[in-house]
Write an enzyme that holds these catalytic residues in place. Structure first.
Site, PDB file in Angstrom:
ATOM      1  N   MET A 183      11.199  39.570 -27.120  1.00 37.54           N
ATOM      2  CA  MET A 183      11.480  38.317 -27.830  1.00 37.54           C
ATOM      3  C   MET A 183      10.809  38.332 -29.203  1.00 37.54           C
ATOM      4  O   MET A 183      10.625  37.290 -29.829  1.00 37.54           O
ATOM      5  CB  MET A 183      11.010  37.126 -26.999  1.00 37.54           C
ATOM      6  CG  MET A 183      11.767  37.041 -25.673  1.00 37.54           C
ATOM      7  SD  MET A 183      11.797  35.404 -24.953  1.00 37.54           S
ATOM      8  CE  MET A 183      10.075  35.122 -24.687  1.00 37.54           C
ATOM      9  N   ALA A 195       7.913  38.965 -32.323  1.00 37.01           N
ATOM     10  CA  ALA A 195       6.478  38.791 -32.587  1.00 37.01           C
ATOM     11  C   ALA A 195       5.750  39.989 -31.970  1.00 37.01           C
ATOM     12  O   ALA A 195       4.843  39.844 -31.143  1.00 37.01           O
ATOM     13  CB  ALA A 195       5.959  37.454 -32.066  1.00 37.01           C
ATOM     14  N   HIS A 212       3.734  43.344 -30.903  1.00 37.48           N
ATOM     15  CA  HIS A 212       2.346  43.816 -30.950  1.00 37.48           C
ATOM     16  C   HIS A 212       2.307  45.190 -30.293  1.00 37.48           C
ATOM     17  O   HIS A 212       3.348  45.712 -29.867  1.00 37.48           O
ATOM     18  CB  HIS A 212       1.428  42.800 -30.253  1.00 37.48           C
ATOM     19  CG  HIS A 212       1.899  42.390 -28.884  1.00 37.48           C
ATOM     20  ND1 HIS A 212       1.941  43.263 -27.824  1.00 37.48           N
ATOM     21  CD2 HIS A 212       2.401  41.213 -28.415  1.00 37.48           C
ATOM     22  CE1 HIS A 212       2.398  42.632 -26.760  1.00 37.48           C
ATOM     23  NE2 HIS A 212       2.703  41.387 -27.091  1.00 37.48           N
ATOM     24  N   HIS A 242       4.187  45.824 -26.972  1.00 42.02           N
ATOM     25  CA  HIS A 242       5.619  46.101 -27.092  1.00 42.02           C
ATOM     26  C   HIS A 242       5.825  47.553 -27.546  1.00 42.02           C
ATOM     27  O   HIS A 242       6.722  48.253 -27.051  1.00 42.02           O
ATOM     28  CB  HIS A 242       6.263  45.194 -28.144  1.00 42.02           C
ATOM     29  CG  HIS A 242       6.274  43.733 -27.796  1.00 42.02           C
ATOM     30  ND1 HIS A 242       5.594  42.794 -28.527  1.00 42.02           N
ATOM     31  CD2 HIS A 242       6.912  43.051 -26.810  1.00 42.02           C
ATOM     32  CE1 HIS A 242       5.800  41.594 -28.018  1.00 42.02           C
ATOM     33  NE2 HIS A 242       6.598  41.716 -26.959  1.00 42.02           N
ATOM     34  N   GLY A 292       6.961  45.512 -19.240  1.00 40.31           N
ATOM     35  CA  GLY A 292       5.520  45.524 -19.081  1.00 40.31           C
ATOM     36  C   GLY A 292       5.060  44.875 -17.789  1.00 40.31           C
ATOM     37  O   GLY A 292       5.598  43.836 -17.379  1.00 40.31           O
ATOM     38  N   SER A 331      -0.322  39.532 -26.318  1.00 40.46           N
ATOM     39  CA  SER A 331       0.808  38.646 -26.080  1.00 40.46           C
ATOM     40  C   SER A 331       1.221  38.019 -27.404  1.00 40.46           C
ATOM     41  O   SER A 331       0.364  37.720 -28.245  1.00 40.46           O
ATOM     42  CB  SER A 331       0.395  37.540 -25.100  1.00 40.46           C
ATOM     43  OG  SER A 331       1.335  36.486 -25.134  1.00 40.46           O
TER      44      SER A 331
HETATM   45  P1  AMP Z   1       8.205  39.516 -24.530  1.00 37.30           P
HETATM   46  O1  AMP Z   1       8.542  39.776 -25.968  1.00 37.30           O
HETATM   47  O2  AMP Z   1       6.975  38.719 -24.321  1.00 37.30           O
HETATM   48  O3  AMP Z   1       9.398  39.038 -23.742  1.00 37.30           O
HETATM   49  O4  AMP Z   1       7.865  40.945 -23.925  1.00 37.30           O
HETATM   50  C1  AMP Z   1       8.768  42.015 -23.989  1.00 37.30           C
HETATM   51  C2  AMP Z   1       8.305  43.109 -23.088  1.00 37.30           C
HETATM   52  O5  AMP Z   1       7.008  43.550 -23.494  1.00 37.30           O
HETATM   53  C3  AMP Z   1       8.170  42.645 -21.631  1.00 37.30           C
HETATM   54  O6  AMP Z   1       8.637  43.676 -20.779  1.00 37.30           O
HETATM   55  C4  AMP Z   1       6.684  42.445 -21.489  1.00 37.30           C
HETATM   56  O7  AMP Z   1       6.222  42.592 -20.161  1.00 37.30           O
HETATM   57  C5  AMP Z   1       6.143  43.538 -22.383  1.00 37.30           C
HETATM   58  N1  AMP Z   1       4.772  43.238 -22.784  1.00 37.30           N
HETATM   59  C6  AMP Z   1       4.324  42.040 -23.280  1.00 37.30           C
HETATM   60  N2  AMP Z   1       2.997  42.120 -23.490  1.00 37.30           N
HETATM   61  C7  AMP Z   1       2.604  43.357 -23.122  1.00 37.30           C
HETATM   62  C8  AMP Z   1       1.344  44.032 -23.090  1.00 37.30           C
HETATM   63  N3  AMP Z   1       0.225  43.436 -23.478  1.00 37.30           N
HETATM   64  N4  AMP Z   1       1.314  45.311 -22.661  1.00 37.30           N
HETATM   65  C9  AMP Z   1       2.456  45.929 -22.258  1.00 37.30           C
HETATM   66  N5  AMP Z   1       3.667  45.343 -22.253  1.00 37.30           N
HETATM   67  C10 AMP Z   1       3.743  44.082 -22.678  1.00 37.30           C
END
Ligand code: AMP
Length: 281
Positions: free
Chosen positions: A30, A32, A34, A37, A149, A187
């Site tokens: 989604m 943003a 880091h 990702h 993740g 996050s």
């Molecule tokens: P999001 O953008 O929050 O939907 O996350 C996208 C993907 O990145 C998802 O599969 C998350 O589980 C993974 N993810 C988010 N934070 C972390 C982290 N700190 N370490 C590893 N993977 C992550």
């Protein structure tokens, strides 16, 4: 890096790559972005010939519209980071591209009890939205491997179920949580914390460690109470849950049996920001 907004154009490009026997790795996000990702992107680069990353803040998985509105958007920096990590294709569809049928109508995904526990309980409809958008992404990208993740532990279990339900020929690869040097799980939501709350937010990590270190010495109730005290005293205003669960089923455990693999999971609010984390015990 090729940037595409149109799913038909993406499908066409990927079909050509597939016909040249190139394997496709997919990292849905989604934005943003880091280092967490980027760890997924790097895994994909290692395992697959082509890495596709998507950035889409999916409205159907937000039960709280304010959380959706406040979700951080840093697209220029995201593009830079993905370029630096040699991502091959970035897919940034609009809401209309992903949901031509509108946001309301959607099929119901039978994910069983996972739907109504932990994240599902506190965010009603969340996993239906996750399934709905990932089903679409999997249909567009048809990846050999999808990288997600373990920070979103329950989400990984739900996605496994989605893949099984529809016999989708994609392997789910789960990647360990990347943490800041002080232990806070990386996050996108951390961007919304002020300096003081950012410091206090590590209490979740310390509470998870407390559970892990004391698992053989305290009752489950005592572990949960101790963790709750640490999180509250650090300045978190609300705890949604602190649970110790069977790592395979996510059913909460009431007493500890030697052989069962366990996972401790936490969701709590600080400065109006909801953070989640988990740790294998
Ligand atoms: P999001 O953008 O929050 O939907 O996350 C996208 C993907 O990145 C998802 O599969 C998350 O589980 C993974 N993810 C988010 N934070 C972390 C982290 N700190 N370490 C590893 N993977 C992550």
């Amino acid at each position: 890096m090729i940037v595409l907004k149109d799913s038909k154009a993406l499908k066409k490009r990927l079909a050509t790559m597939r016909s040249q026997s190139q394997s496709i790795g997919f990292v849905p996000t989604m934005g943003a972005l880091h280092q967490g990702h980027l760890a997924l992107v790097q895994q994909s680069k290692r395992q697959c010939s082509v890495t596709v990353c998507s950035i889409f803040v999916n409205p159907t998985q937000f039960n709280d519209p304010r959380d959706f509105e406040k979700y951080p958007v840093t697209i220029e920096n995201d593009i830079l980071l993905l370029e630096q990590n040699n991502t091959d294709i970035l897919f940034i569809p609009s809401v209309a591209e992903m949901y031509p049928e509108g946001l309301k109508d959607g099929i119901h995904y039978d994910i069983g009890y996972l739907e109504n526990i932990l994240e599902g309980y506190y965010r009603p409809g969340h996993f239906q939205g996750v399934c709905r958008v990932l089903h679409k992404f999997l249909d567009i990208v048809e990846p050999d491997v999808m990288f997600m993740g373990s920070k979103d532990y329950q989400q990984c279990m739900v996605v496994k179920r989605l893949i099984e339900l529809f016999a989708i020929p994609t392997r789910l690869q789960i990647v360990d949580t990347l943490r800041e040097p002080d232990g806070l799980a990386m996050s996108s939501r951390n961007l919304r914390l002020n300096a003081r709350d950012r410091q206090s937010a590590t209490a979740i990590y310390h509470a998870l460690n407390f559970i892990k270190e004391n698992i053989h010495y305290k009752e489950i109730v005592g572990l949960r109470q101790g963790a709750a005290k640490m999180i509250s005293e650090a300045g978190f205003e609300k705890i949604d849950y602190i649970e110790i669960c069977d790592a395979q089923t996510l059913q909460p455990v009431t007493n500890i049996e030697g052989q069962t693999k366990l996972v401790a999971l936490v969701a709590a609010f600080i400065g109006g920001v909801r953070l989640i984390d988990n740790m294998m015990i």
